[in-house]
Design a protein around this motif. Structure first.
Motif, mmCIF file in Angstrom:
data_model
loop_
_atom_site.group_PDB
_atom_site.id
_atom_site.type_symbol
_atom_site.label_atom_id
_atom_site.label_comp_id
_atom_site.label_asym_id
_atom_site.label_seq_id
_atom_site.Cartn_x
_atom_site.Cartn_y
_atom_site.Cartn_z
ATOM 1 N N GLY A 200 -6.831 -19.969 -12.262
ATOM 2 C CA GLY A 200 -6.939 -19.149 -11.070
ATOM 3 C C GLY A 200 -6.574 -17.702 -11.316
ATOM 4 N N LEU A 201 -6.767 -16.901 -10.295
ATOM 5 C CA LEU A 201 -6.391 -15.487 -10.291
ATOM 6 C C LEU A 201 -5.468 -15.252 -9.104
ATOM 7 C CD1 LEU A 201 -9.846 -13.732 -10.903
ATOM 8 C CD2 LEU A 201 -8.126 -14.366 -12.614
ATOM 9 N N VAL A 202 -4.490 -14.384 -9.283
ATOM 10 C CA VAL A 202 -3.606 -13.976 -8.194
ATOM 11 C C VAL A 202 -3.996 -12.552 -7.813
ATOM 12 C CG1 VAL A 202 -1.233 -13.723 -7.417
ATOM 13 C CG2 VAL A 202 -1.799 -15.451 -9.136
ATOM 14 N N ILE A 203 -4.450 -12.385 -6.583
ATOM 15 C CA ILE A 203 -5.037 -11.127 -6.126
ATOM 16 C C ILE A 203 -4.105 -10.449 -5.130
ATOM 17 C CG2 ILE A 203 -6.998 -10.054 -4.936
ATOM 18 C CD1 ILE A 203 -7.672 -11.287 -7.652
ATOM 19 N N GLY A 204 -3.687 -9.228 -5.434
ATOM 20 C CA GLY A 204 -2.874 -8.446 -4.509
ATOM 21 C C GLY A 204 -3.768 -7.600 -3.626
ATOM 22 N N TYR A 205 -3.979 -8.022 -2.382
ATOM 23 C CA TYR A 205 -4.897 -7.292 -1.515
ATOM 24 C C TYR A 205 -4.235 -6.143 -0.772
ATOM 25 C CZ TYR A 205 -3.052 -10.806 1.809
ATOM 26 O OH TYR A 205 -2.250 -11.640 2.554
ATOM 27 N N ALA A 206 -2.914 -5.967 -0.950
ATOM 28 C CA ALA A 206 -2.228 -4.856 -0.284
ATOM 29 C C ALA A 206 -2.246 -3.583 -1.112
ATOM 30 C CB ALA A 206 -0.781 -5.242 0.009
ATOM 31 N N VAL B 129 6.787 -2.604 10.246
ATOM 32 C CA VAL B 129 6.426 -3.955 9.797
ATOM 33 C C VAL B 129 5.296 -4.514 10.657
ATOM 34 C CG1 VAL B 129 7.239 -6.344 9.665
ATOM 35 C CG2 VAL B 129 8.613 -4.497 8.699
ATOM 36 N N ARG B 130 5.372 -4.348 11.973
ATOM 37 C CA ARG B 130 4.300 -4.855 12.840
ATOM 38 C C ARG B 130 2.971 -4.163 12.543
ATOM 39 N NH1 ARG B 130 8.411 -4.719 16.803
ATOM 40 N NH2 ARG B 130 7.621 -2.754 17.628
ATOM 41 N N ARG B 131 3.022 -2.857 12.323
ATOM 42 C CA ARG B 131 1.802 -2.120 12.013
ATOM 43 C C ARG B 131 1.193 -2.598 10.690
ATOM 44 N NH1 ARG B 131 3.851 2.371 12.713
ATOM 45 N NH2 ARG B 131 4.414 2.931 10.575
ATOM 46 N N MET B 132 2.048 -2.773 9.670
ATOM 47 C CA MET B 132 1.542 -3.203 8.367
ATOM 48 C C MET B 132 1.098 -4.663 8.407
ATOM 49 S SD MET B 132 1.564 -0.443 6.881
ATOM 50 C CE MET B 132 0.806 -1.126 5.402
ATOM 51 N N ASP C 265 0.853 -1.180 0.000
ATOM 52 C CA ASP C 265 0.000 0.000 0.000
ATOM 53 C C ASP C 265 0.895 1.238 0.000
ATOM 54 O OD1 ASP C 265 -1.786 2.034 0.392
ATOM 55 O OD2 ASP C 265 -2.508 1.345 2.335
ATOM 56 N N ALA C 266 0.932 1.938 -1.145
ATOM 57 C CA ALA C 266 1.839 3.083 -1.279
ATOM 58 C C ALA C 266 1.513 4.187 -0.276
ATOM 59 C CB ALA C 266 1.773 3.634 -2.706
ATOM 60 N N GLY C 267 0.244 4.308 0.101
ATOM 61 C CA GLY C 267 -0.142 5.354 1.036
ATOM 62 C C GLY C 267 0.311 5.094 2.462
ATOM 63 N N SER C 268 0.814 3.898 2.726
ATOM 64 C CA SER C 268 1.245 3.555 4.085
ATOM 65 C C SER C 268 2.740 3.745 4.297
ATOM 66 C CB SER C 268 0.865 2.101 4.394
ATOM 67 O OG SER C 268 -0.528 1.943 4.396
ATOM 68 N N PHE C 269 3.424 4.308 3.324
ATOM 69 C CA PHE C 269 4.857 4.546 3.519
ATOM 70 C C PHE C 269 5.058 5.427 4.754
ATOM 71 C CE2 PHE C 269 8.837 6.842 2.929
ATOM 72 C CZ PHE C 269 9.705 5.794 2.650
ATOM 73 N N PRO C 270 5.967 5.070 5.655
ATOM 74 C CA PRO C 270 6.130 5.800 6.917
ATOM 75 C C PRO C 270 6.888 7.114 6.728
ATOM 76 C CG PRO C 270 7.751 4.045 6.795
ATOM 77 C CD PRO C 270 6.873 3.897 5.570
ATOM 78 N N LEU D 281 8.521 -1.671 2.627
ATOM 79 C CA LEU D 281 8.477 -0.209 2.630
ATOM 80 C C LEU D 281 7.940 0.330 1.303
ATOM 81 C CD1 LEU D 281 11.830 0.735 4.418
ATOM 82 C CD2 LEU D 281 9.511 1.072 5.280
ATOM 83 N N SER D 282 8.741 0.211 0.249
ATOM 84 C CA SER D 282 8.321 0.734 -1.049
ATOM 85 C C SER D 282 9.286 0.279 -2.126
ATOM 86 C CB SER D 282 8.287 2.273 -1.031
ATOM 87 O OG SER D 282 8.156 2.796 -2.336
ATOM 88 N N PRO D 283 8.763 -0.113 -3.309
ATOM 89 C CA PRO D 283 9.661 -0.433 -4.420
ATOM 90 C C PRO D 283 10.382 0.793 -4.960
ATOM 91 C CG PRO D 283 7.377 -0.484 -5.145
ATOM 92 C CD PRO D 283 7.346 -0.327 -3.664
ATOM 93 N N ALA D 284 9.902 1.982 -4.621
ATOM 94 C CA ALA D 284 10.543 3.206 -5.110
ATOM 95 C C ALA D 284 11.910 3.431 -4.479
ATOM 96 C CB ALA D 284 9.645 4.418 -4.832
ATOM 97 N N LEU D 285 12.184 2.813 -3.336
ATOM 98 C CA LEU D 285 13.464 3.038 -2.664
ATOM 99 C C LEU D 285 14.629 2.356 -3.367
ATOM 100 C CD1 LEU D 285 12.511 2.736 1.116
ATOM 101 C CD2 LEU D 285 13.218 4.785 -0.123
ATOM 102 N N ARG D 286 14.386 1.258 -4.076
ATOM 103 C CA ARG D 286 15.452 0.514 -4.760
ATOM 104 C C ARG D 286 16.579 0.158 -3.797
ATOM 105 N NH1 ARG D 286 12.552 -1.559 -7.051
ATOM 106 N NH2 ARG D 286 14.291 -2.710 -7.952
#
Length: 493
Positions: free
Chosen positions: A464-470, A387-390, A141-146, A336-341
């Motif tokens: 089947g379908l692979v569903i990303g719920y995050a 991590v615990r919060r997420m 969830d991109a909006g959850s970045f700390p 955290l985020s894939p944007a951090l690389r």
């Protein structure tokens, strides 16, 4: 002529930097902003300057209200006569491009915005132009970045960093981060290592490129029958043959490695198989390590979301069973985020120098400020708290997904949800393509399970379908599930 200025008489673009006295915008007076002006060769200098300023206003580089420098300053920067600039300003004021008021200077005039493009109404019943709900796996969830915690860590890290941190550096990565990773991975993932055996990477893909594209390892390589096509494509580009291992409810069948005499390496998602979702059974973990020890083999461990488990005890890394026979790779892309690389490679001792040679020039190294910030974020406990919060948030998402599907799509079975950020929905045989098309028609982006299947896999395929719920933000998640259930109704029975 001042250094780094371009004489407009020569032609080409002219970069104008104004600092100290004068300025482009109110904020630019403090920062020394630049404006790129294209002045054509030859002709009237006044006409060329006027047209360059018109172009800057038209394309938005000089927005409404932007303050232009005094004509004396601009004339000095461009190497023009003051009267030339003054006349160009006067011409643009007369045309309504600029305004000039006593005490306010010369500014870009307020101009009407261009008309919005006309949008044709979509015919009734037609599919949306693009997905409204993103349920594609592989993204947090991109909006959850700390943001606040990361910013605080960055401030502390940069304030405390030694000056040499901003020099050429170490191809392994910053020692502060490698120490923090050695501590965290040992504590949370059961990895046995020291900082000198960790190399910082830009993520798992970068690690795989270093190992195979850099010539550290050569194929053939055994891979799981279901996995990311991106990884297979990367291996293909490096000229590395790869053969699939069957997948079942116990994970990859590592006992099959003994029947592949040319294979000396295997790539496994042991903690949480991607995408089918189960952990590698302990007997198969032991079989993989025994195979590597007996034949001088090597296990590549992709620990892509090992922090997120819900209904089971943490599963330690394969690397902890034999640090000399396992390469452990991870990143913060899911946590955290894939944007951090930002990622890491934990290596057997005899591979460290070869990987560093493959890493090569500094352009391939990860940003030092980001490394220092992550080190501080881990050391201060911020990473664990996040991590615990997420973990709690994603568990709630997982629970809602399974409850909604049980109530509204009982013909679909859900698996792979004891950990991670995605679920597998098993569909009635022969309905996968119909389900994907129905999801698209309802504005839902999903991935078919078949898209992860190795092209050489011989085991019976599953629909089947692979569903990303995050992936969806919290406010959009209920609507995404509702649209998904409406799509699944088309494959009922």
């Amino acid at each position: 002529m001042p250094k780094n200025k371009v004489n407009p008489a020569v032609g080409g673009g002219v970069g104008v930097g104004v600092g100290g006295g004068g300025g482009w915008l109110d904020s630019a007076e403090r920062t020394g902003a630049d404006l790129h002006l294209e002045l054509p060769v030859g002709g009237s200098r006044r006409a060329a300057l006027a047209e360059a300023l018109r172009a800057a206003v038209r394309d938005g580089r000089l927005p409404s209200g932007a303050r232009l420098p005094p004509y004396r300053s601009l004339a000095a920067d461009l190497g023009l006569a003051r009267n030339t600039v003054a006349d160009a300003y006067a011409e643009l004021v007369a045309e309504g491009w600029l305004t000039a008021r006593q005490g306010s200077g010369t500014r870009v005039a307020e101009r009407a915005a261009p008309p919005a493009p006309v949008r044709r109404p979509r015919p009734a019943g037609a599919a949306p132009a693009g997905p409204v709900h993103d349920l594609v796996p592989g993204q947090p969830d991109a909006g959850s970045f700390p943001r606040a915690g990361w910013l605080s860590a960055a401030r502390r890290a940069l304030n405390e960093a030694p000056n040499e941190a901003f020099g050429p550096g170490d191809p392994r990565g910053r020692i502060e981060l490698r120490r923090a990773l050695a501590d965290y991975l040992g504590r949370a993932r059961g990895v046995r290592t020291d900082p000198d055996r960790i190399v910082v990477s830009a993520g798992f893909g970068h690690a795989l490129r270093l190992l195979y594209g850099g010539g550290v390892l050569t194929g053939p390589l055994a891979v799981e029958a279901y996995g990311l096509s991106f990884h297979r494509e990367l291996l293909d580009r490096a000229g590395v043959p790869h053969v699939p291992l069957p997948i079942d409810e116990r994970g990859a069948d590592t006992t099959a490695l003994a029947r592949l005499p040319r294979v000396r390496q295997v790539l496994l998602t042991a903690a949480h198989q991607f995408p089918t979702g189960g952990p590698l059974h302990r007997e198969r973990r032991s079989a993989a390590v025994a195979w590597a020890r007996a034949g001088g083999g090597l296990i590549l461990e992709d620990d892509y979301d090992g922090e997120f488990r819900y209904d089971r005890q943490p599963i330690g890394s394969l690397q902890g069973l034999d640090p000399e026979r396992v390469v452990h790779m991870g990143s913060v892309s899911k946590s955290l985020s894939p944007a951090l690389r930002l990622g890491w490679i934990v290596l057997p001792e005899d591979l460290v120098d070869a990987v560093l040679d493959a890493k090569g020039e500094r352009e391939a190294w990860v940003s030092v400020p980001d490394q220092l910030t992550l080190a501080e974020f881990i050391a201060s406990g911020g990473y664990d708290r996040h991590v615990r919060r997420m973990r709690q948030r994603y568990r709630g998402r997982r629970d809602r997904l399974t409850a909604v599907l049980a109530a509204r799509a009982p013909h679909v079975s859900v698996s792979g949800v004891a950990a991670g950020l995605h679920a597998v929905l098993t569909l009635p045989a022969g309905t996968e393509a119909v389900a994907v098309a129905a999801a698209r028609a309802h504005g839902v982006a999903v991935e078919p399970l078949s898209s992860f299947r190795h092209p050489a896999a011989t085991q019976v395929a599953r629909d089947g379908l692979v569903i990303g719920y995050a992936t969806p933000p919290d406010h959009a998640y209920p609507a995404a599930l509702d649209a998904l259930c409406e799509a699944l109704a088309s494959v009922a029975g």
